[in-house]
Design a protein around this motif. Sequence first.
Motif, PDB file in Angstrom:
ATOM      1  N   LEU A 186      13.168  14.195 -13.262  1.00  0.00           N
ATOM      2  CA  LEU A 186      14.050  14.963 -14.137  1.00  0.00           C
ATOM      3  C   LEU A 186      13.948  16.452 -13.810  1.00  0.00           C
ATOM      4  CD1 LEU A 186      15.987  15.220 -16.536  1.00  0.00           C
ATOM      5  CD2 LEU A 186      13.986  15.313 -18.038  1.00  0.00           C
ATOM      6  N   ALA A 206      19.097  11.077 -16.862  1.00  0.00           N
ATOM      7  CA  ALA A 206      18.072  11.422 -17.847  1.00  0.00           C
ATOM      8  C   ALA A 206      17.770  10.233 -18.748  1.00  0.00           C
ATOM      9  CB  ALA A 206      18.531  12.616 -18.675  1.00  0.00           C
ATOM     10  N   GLN A 231      18.630  16.667 -22.388  1.00  0.00           N
ATOM     11  CA  GLN A 231      17.344  16.765 -21.711  1.00  0.00           C
ATOM     12  C   GLN A 231      16.240  17.177 -22.682  1.00  0.00           C
ATOM     13  OE1 GLN A 231      18.247  19.491 -18.528  1.00  0.00           O
ATOM     14  NE2 GLN A 231      19.031  17.884 -17.192  1.00  0.00           N
TER      15      GLN A 231
END
Length: 237
Positions: A209, A19, A93
């Motif tokens: 992602l 990430a 995230q």
Amino acid sequence: MTPRLARTHWAALVAVVLALLFAGAATVASTGGDGTGAATAVPVADSAEAGFARDMAVHHQQAVEMSFIVRDRTQDEEVRRLAYDIANTQANQRGMLLGWLDLWGLPKVVSGAEPMAWMAASAPDHGAHSGHGEHGGRDAHSGAEGADGAGGSLMPGMATKAELDRLSKASGRQAEVLYLQLMTDHHKGGVAMAQGCAGLCTVEPERNLAQGMVDAQQSELLLMADLLKKRGAAPRG
């Protein structure tokens, strides 16, 4: 640590590292270049990229909240470890998703916007918006409290305020089972949303992602099914 929990723990760490790498790449892309001097397009406010970032940031926030609740309601190390992994991964995230919106100069909240509208607007022939309520075994338009806590529609798999209150009051095995059931619903909804971005988003770091979320959460769904079975319970619906 069981082998599956160990794999989940490492998967969470890998997801965070990836990430951060994706975020660095997105910084270059969203500030007008790809490292070679070539200009790149910045997503607009009603794009799949922006819509996914906003909606998944809200979705992740609830997962973090539920995970912190259950860590205080049980002493079971398997469930507490899973909750920590989910909270840590999804908080990181979420920060990335909100960071991208900042880099793109786009709002984090759009007043009056219907959750998941970006899926319908970006892929009207897919029936994404009309059918997303089935994911997670719950109607996305049920419940009194909306995704932003101010009324409206719930996103796929999100717990209602009443369910969060029940989790806050439960303890021991009851809290573990309820958390695992709620988080199973939550992950199913999250997977559906992330699959939407993986298929619609054009910003490569964000699309990557999203696919990473799909892979990691599907693995955690298998783990949670095992943990529920050990407690004589099963996923809802």
